[in-house]
Design a protein around this motif. Structure first.
Motif, mmCIF file in Angstrom:
data_model
loop_
_atom_site.group_PDB
_atom_site.id
_atom_site.type_symbol
_atom_site.label_atom_id
_atom_site.label_comp_id
_atom_site.label_asym_id
_atom_site.label_seq_id
_atom_site.Cartn_x
_atom_site.Cartn_y
_atom_site.Cartn_z
ATOM 1 N N ASN A 20 37.997 48.217 46.975
ATOM 2 C CA ASN A 20 39.229 48.157 46.183
ATOM 3 C C ASN A 20 38.945 48.221 44.685
ATOM 4 N N ALA A 21 37.812 48.789 44.319
ATOM 5 C CA ALA A 21 37.394 48.797 42.918
ATOM 6 C C ALA A 21 38.390 49.507 42.004
ATOM 7 N N SER A 22 38.923 50.622 42.443
ATOM 8 C CA SER A 22 39.856 51.342 41.571
ATOM 9 C C SER A 22 41.148 50.560 41.368
ATOM 10 N N ILE A 23 41.564 49.818 42.379
ATOM 11 C CA ILE A 23 42.763 48.980 42.245
ATOM 12 C C ILE A 23 42.498 47.849 41.264
ATOM 13 N N ALA A 24 41.333 47.219 41.389
ATOM 14 C CA ALA A 24 40.978 46.126 40.473
ATOM 15 C C ALA A 24 40.846 46.632 39.045
ATOM 16 N N ALA A 25 40.247 47.800 38.880
ATOM 17 C CA ALA A 25 40.085 48.363 37.539
ATOM 18 C C ALA A 25 41.444 48.683 36.921
ATOM 19 N N ALA A 26 42.339 49.253 37.716
ATOM 20 C CA ALA A 26 43.689 49.551 37.217
ATOM 21 C C ALA A 26 44.420 48.271 36.844
ATOM 22 N N ARG A 27 44.237 47.227 37.634
ATOM 23 C CA ARG A 27 44.877 45.941 37.333
ATOM 24 C C ARG A 27 44.323 45.367 36.027
ATOM 25 N N LEU A 28 43.014 45.427 35.860
ATOM 26 C CA LEU A 28 42.414 44.933 34.620
ATOM 27 C C LEU A 28 42.974 45.693 33.415
ATOM 28 N N ILE A 29 43.063 46.988 33.524
ATOM 29 C CA ILE A 29 43.601 47.794 32.430
ATOM 30 C C ILE A 29 45.047 47.399 32.142
ATOM 31 N N SER A 30 45.817 47.143 33.195
ATOM 32 C CA SER A 30 47.223 46.771 32.996
ATOM 33 C C SER A 30 47.377 45.414 32.318
ATOM 34 N N LEU A 31 46.360 44.581 32.396
ATOM 35 C CA LEU A 31 46.413 43.242 31.798
ATOM 36 C C LEU A 31 45.924 43.202 30.351
ATOM 37 N N LEU A 32 45.436 44.318 29.853
ATOM 38 C CA LEU A 32 44.972 44.350 28.462
ATOM 39 C C LEU A 32 46.169 44.174 27.525
ATOM 40 N N PRO A 33 45.947 43.535 26.393
ATOM 41 C CA PRO A 33 47.054 43.324 25.446
ATOM 42 C C PRO A 33 47.486 44.635 24.782
ATOM 43 N N PRO A 34 48.650 44.627 24.140
ATOM 44 C CA PRO A 34 49.104 45.827 23.425
ATOM 45 C C PRO A 34 48.039 46.294 22.431
ATOM 46 N N GLY A 35 47.883 47.598 22.323
ATOM 47 C CA GLY A 35 46.884 48.159 21.423
ATOM 48 C C GLY A 35 45.549 48.430 22.098
ATOM 49 N N VAL A 65 38.753 39.601 24.975
ATOM 50 C CA VAL A 65 39.947 40.261 25.523
ATOM 51 C C VAL A 65 39.733 40.590 26.996
ATOM 52 N N ILE A 66 38.580 41.139 27.327
ATOM 53 C CA ILE A 66 38.292 41.535 28.705
ATOM 54 C C ILE A 66 38.145 40.310 29.603
ATOM 55 N N THR A 67 37.469 39.288 29.121
ATOM 56 C CA THR A 67 37.301 38.054 29.894
ATOM 57 C C THR A 67 38.649 37.398 30.157
ATOM 58 N N SER A 68 39.518 37.426 29.172
ATOM 59 C CA SER A 68 40.853 36.865 29.337
ATOM 60 C C SER A 68 41.626 37.612 30.424
ATOM 61 N N ALA A 69 41.550 38.929 30.423
ATOM 62 C CA ALA A 69 42.229 39.718 31.458
ATOM 63 C C ALA A 69 41.633 39.427 32.831
ATOM 64 N N LEU A 70 40.315 39.260 32.904
ATOM 65 C CA LEU A 70 39.648 38.971 34.182
ATOM 66 C C LEU A 70 40.000 37.591 34.730
ATOM 67 N N ALA A 71 40.530 36.727 33.889
ATOM 68 C CA ALA A 71 40.899 35.378 34.336
ATOM 69 C C ALA A 71 42.151 35.389 35.208
ATOM 70 N N ASP A 72 42.848 36.515 35.254
ATOM 71 C CA ASP A 72 44.041 36.623 36.091
ATOM 72 C C ASP A 72 43.664 36.384 37.549
ATOM 73 N N ASP A 73 44.500 35.656 38.263
ATOM 74 C CA ASP A 73 44.214 35.279 39.646
ATOM 75 C C ASP A 73 44.032 36.490 40.562
ATOM 76 N N THR A 74 44.675 37.598 40.259
ATOM 77 C CA THR A 74 44.558 38.784 41.115
ATOM 78 C C THR A 74 43.171 39.416 41.036
ATOM 79 N N LEU A 75 42.385 39.015 40.046
ATOM 80 C CA LEU A 75 41.032 39.562 39.877
ATOM 81 C C LEU A 75 39.946 38.528 40.189
ATOM 82 N N ARG A 76 40.291 37.517 40.945
ATOM 83 C CA ARG A 76 39.339 36.435 41.215
ATOM 84 C C ARG A 76 38.098 36.887 41.993
#
Length: 86
Positions: A20-35, A65-76
């Motif tokens: 599910n790597a591509s799904i996780a990568a897309a989720r991480l990208i979606s969690l990045l802050p504006p900009g 920024v990346i570590t913060s996005a990875l803290a989302d429960d969907t990326l555990r």
């Protein structure tokens, strides 16, 4: 050193989720802050993302920024394998 572009490696914590790597990568990208944006590519070491900031930032800021996005429960089931400026 300040730059806008970073290479990030995303690693699965268990082999069963690695498909599910591509799904996780897309989720991480979606969690990045504006900009911040990202695109996905694969490598032998894991899933590689190229993350870009709208303005040049230091590696510490990008890592935060990346570590913060990875803290989302969907990326555990995923962890940061590396982050380097390009």
């Amino acid at each position: 050193m300040y730059t806008r572009t970073f290479q990030v490696t995303l690693l699965a914590r268990t082999p069963t989720v690695s498909r599910n790597a591509s799904i996780a990568a897309a989720r991480l990208i979606s969690l990045l802050p504006p900009g911040w944006t990202g695109r996905i590519g694969d490598s032998v070491e894991g899933t590689v993302l190229v993350i870009e900031s709208a303005v040049p930032v230091g590696a510490g800021t990008a890592l935060a920024v990346i570590t913060s996005a990875l803290a989302d429960d969907t990326l555990r089931d995923w962890e940061l394998g590396g982050c380097r400026p390009l």
